[in-house]
Enzyme design. Structure first.
Site, PDB file in Angstrom:
ATOM      1  N   SER A   1       0.811  -1.226   0.046  1.00 58.68           N
ATOM      2  CA  SER A   1      -0.080  -0.037  -0.024  1.00 58.68           C
ATOM      3  C   SER A   1       0.853   1.340  -0.223  1.00 58.68           C
ATOM      4  O   SER A   1       1.929   1.297   0.314  1.00 58.68           O
ATOM      5  CB  SER A   1      -0.961   0.031   1.347  1.00 58.68           C
ATOM      6  OG  SER A   1      -1.447   1.279   1.578  1.00 58.68           O
TER       7      SER A   1
ATOM      8  N   TYR B   1      -1.766  -1.511  10.757  1.00 62.01           N
ATOM      9  CA  TYR B   1      -1.758  -2.260   9.440  1.00 62.01           C
ATOM     10  C   TYR B   1      -0.838  -1.559   8.599  1.00 62.01           C
ATOM     11  O   TYR B   1      -0.325  -2.481   7.891  1.00 62.01           O
ATOM     12  CB  TYR B   1      -3.305  -1.520   8.988  1.00 62.01           C
ATOM     13  CG  TYR B   1      -3.500  -1.582   7.539  1.00 62.01           C
ATOM     14  CD1 TYR B   1      -3.901  -2.770   7.024  1.00 62.01           C
ATOM     15  CD2 TYR B   1      -3.247  -0.594   6.610  1.00 62.01           C
ATOM     16  CE1 TYR B   1      -3.806  -3.001   5.439  1.00 62.01           C
ATOM     17  CE2 TYR B   1      -3.152  -0.525   5.276  1.00 62.01           C
ATOM     18  CZ  TYR B   1      -3.825  -1.876   4.743  1.00 62.01           C
ATOM     19  OH  TYR B   1      -3.674  -2.088   3.165  1.00 62.01           O
TER      20      TYR B   1
ATOM     21  N   LYS C   1       2.325  -4.199   6.376  1.00 59.75           N
ATOM     22  CA  LYS C   1       2.399  -3.864   4.869  1.00 59.75           C
ATOM     23  C   LYS C   1       4.057  -3.756   4.693  1.00 59.75           C
ATOM     24  O   LYS C   1       4.805  -4.257   3.823  1.00 59.75           O
ATOM     25  CB  LYS C   1       1.983  -2.889   4.156  1.00 59.75           C
ATOM     26  CG  LYS C   1       0.383  -2.837   4.290  1.00 59.75           C
ATOM     27  CD  LYS C   1       0.185  -4.264   3.387  1.00 59.75           C
ATOM     28  CE  LYS C   1      -1.397  -4.509   3.118  1.00 59.75           C
ATOM     29  NZ  LYS C   1      -1.684  -5.878   2.801  1.00 59.75           N
TER      30      LYS C   1
END
Ligand code: NAD
Ligand code: UD1
Length: 336
Positions: free
Chosen positions: A124, A149, A153
């Site tokens: 992302s 989160y 990644k």
């Protein structure tokens, strides 16, 4: 090629399965249906005339996952499965690290054990953080992530690139997505948020349908065209096509590449709001509120590497993204 798609009944996964099948690849899906439904398989079949093989399995369950690798000789893996709600990740870091890191390690271990050497991973633009100037370039590396989160990644990118150093047969493409929106033109697959949407377009769509009464615009005092936040929205079908190119690239090259997938253009909150008003033919009420913590003013991609390595360029503009999103939402509302 025979491709394992983890998270294949999810939003981006389902669109990617359609594009893979359209490109004559064989798709096998693993998903625990935590954030998707088995009916997505019917929609994929209606669109493509092919029903992918499906295993309802949690990627945290190593033994069950191993059976999938034993039953199938995969050429490649596209790994989407994971938890993705930024706010929730702050509340539940252990669940996010367990699912997104331990689950991913199971995939990487089994790829090694069963000699599957081609991987595309869903990363992302969040890994750039707030540390760099736009357009974000792959060579910037990592910025400071602001939530678990985003950190999962970044950690996955680091883990995969370390595995590539030790295993010269492995080829991996780490796709840094910007902001996927829209839906398949059939209106049969799209994004169905769980609870209150965190992301802008799903929220706008629910206001337009009367599920919520107005949009909160998080700040109109940024240094942007109209003071609201600017993002690089990309049609999910364009993003899905990028995956087909990325997996084909992985299969014909060695090593590890990080590649941005965006359009290279930024649109403000008001510009997206107006595009959806145009697509739906309805005014959408909004109120300007304080900035959201952790938000940046502007984010858009440098898309040159995707063009150079994958020959990928996004085709659909913001109006088309909104038209397809509106069609999906209209069909969904009739079903409810
Ligand atoms: P999604 O939630 O629609 O799809 C993810 C799928 O993974 C779901 O079907 C869910 O049921 C499944 N899943 C989750 N945990 C699992 C587990 N332990 N075992 C098996 N299946 C599991 O999300 P999406 O928007 O399609 O995102 C796909 C990937 O792309 C995710 O990794 C996400 O973090 C990443 N990503 C998404 C965006 C975005 O804006 N949508 C942006 C950047 C990156
Ligand atoms: C968010 C996540 C990011 C993730 C990305 C794609 C945060 C801080 N970041 O980023 O990690 O990779 O989604 O899933 O959550 N907005 C409003 N009102 C709303 C919702 C959003 O004004 O109700 C604004 C935001 O301030 C922003 C823009 O709309 O300027 C886009 O927001 P969003 O869709 O959440 O995406 P990102 O902020 O890019």
């Amino acid at each position: 090629m025979k491709i394992l798609v983890t998270g294949g009944t999810g939003y981006i996964g389902s669109h990617t399965c359609v594009e893979l099948i359209n490109s004559k690849h064989e798709v096998v899906i693993v998903d625990n249906l935590y954030n998707s439904s088995e009916s997505v398989l019917d929609s994929i079949e209606t669109i493509t005339n092919v029903r992918p093989k499906f295993y309802k399995i949690d990627i945290l369950d190593y033994e069950e996952l191993e059976k999938v690798f034993k039953d199938n000789k995969f050429d490649a893996v596209i790994h989407f499965a994971g938890l993705k709600a930024v706010g929730e990740s702050v509340e539940k870091p252990i669940e996010y690290y367990e699912n997104n890191i331990s689950g991913s390690l199971n995939i990487y271990k089994l790829m090694k054990k069963y000699n599957v050497n081609n991987l595309v991973f869903s990363s992302s633009a969040t890994v750039y953080g707030d540390d760099f100037e736009v357009p974000f370039k792959e060579e910037y590396g990592f910025g400071t992530t602001t939530n678990p989160y985003g950190t999962t990644k970044k950690m996955n990118e680091m883990i995969i690139s370390d595995i590539c150093v030790s295993n010269k047969d492995l080829s991996a493409v780490l796709l840094r997505y910007f902001n996927p929106i829209g839906a398949h033109e059939s209106g049969l697959i799209g994004e169905i948020p769980n609870g209150i949407p965190n992301n802008l377009l799903p929220y706008i769509m629910q206001v337009e349908s009367g599920i919520r009464d107005h949009l909160n615009v998080f700040g109109d005092d940024y240094d942007t065209v109209d003071g609201t936040g600017v993002r690089d929205y990309i049609h999910v079908v364009d993003l899905a096509r990028a995956h087909v190119k990325a997996i084909e690239y992985a299969c014909s090259h060695k090593g590890c590449e990080v590649i941005n997938i965006g359009t290279g253009k930024g649109y403000s909150v008001f510009e997206l709001l107006h595009a959806y008003e145009k697509a739906s033919g309805h005014k959408i009420p909004y109120e300007v509120v304080d900035r959201r913590k952790g938000d940046i003013a502007t984010c858009f991609a440098d898309t040159r590497k995707a063009k150079e390595l994958l020959d990928f360029e996004a085709e659909y503009d913001i109006d088309r993204m909104c038209i397809d999103a509106y069609r999906f939402m209209s069909k969904l509302n009739k079903k409810i």
